[in-house]
Design an enzyme around this catalytic site. Sequence first.
Site, PDB file in Angstrom:
ATOM      1  CB  CYS A  31       4.225  -3.762   4.670  1.00  0.00           C
ATOM      2  SG  CYS A  31       2.709  -4.972   4.615  1.00  0.00           S
ATOM      3  CB  CYS A  34       4.286  -6.686   6.671  1.00  0.00           C
ATOM      4  SG  CYS A  34       3.778  -7.025   4.991  1.00  0.00           S
TER       5      CYS A  34
END
Length: 105
Positions: A31, A34
């Site tokens: 991600c 993230c």
Amino acid sequence: MSVLTITKDNFQEEVLQAKGKVLVDFWATWCGPCRMLSPIVDQIAEEAAGNLKVGKVNVDEQPELARQYQVMTIPNLIVFKDGKAVSQSIGLKPKQDLLTFIEEA
């Protein structure tokens, strides 16, 4: 204080039995947002040492925890206060917005 790696094995002790606020970052290695949020969460952990416990849950390694807290989108930050989930923030946000989110939880 460093960021804790939270798993189903230590979640009860580190989050649900903790006194005060615990910030839990649900994330994954693949991600992009993230990975961009991670250093911000690390900074908050360092700066708030003693006042805030910070942990990270890898949703790929801990799918049970992600399901339990209905984490469908990441990054997903949940503030727990005295063992109860009290506030949630989804997506990448600036550090100041996260500090406000934590404070108001």
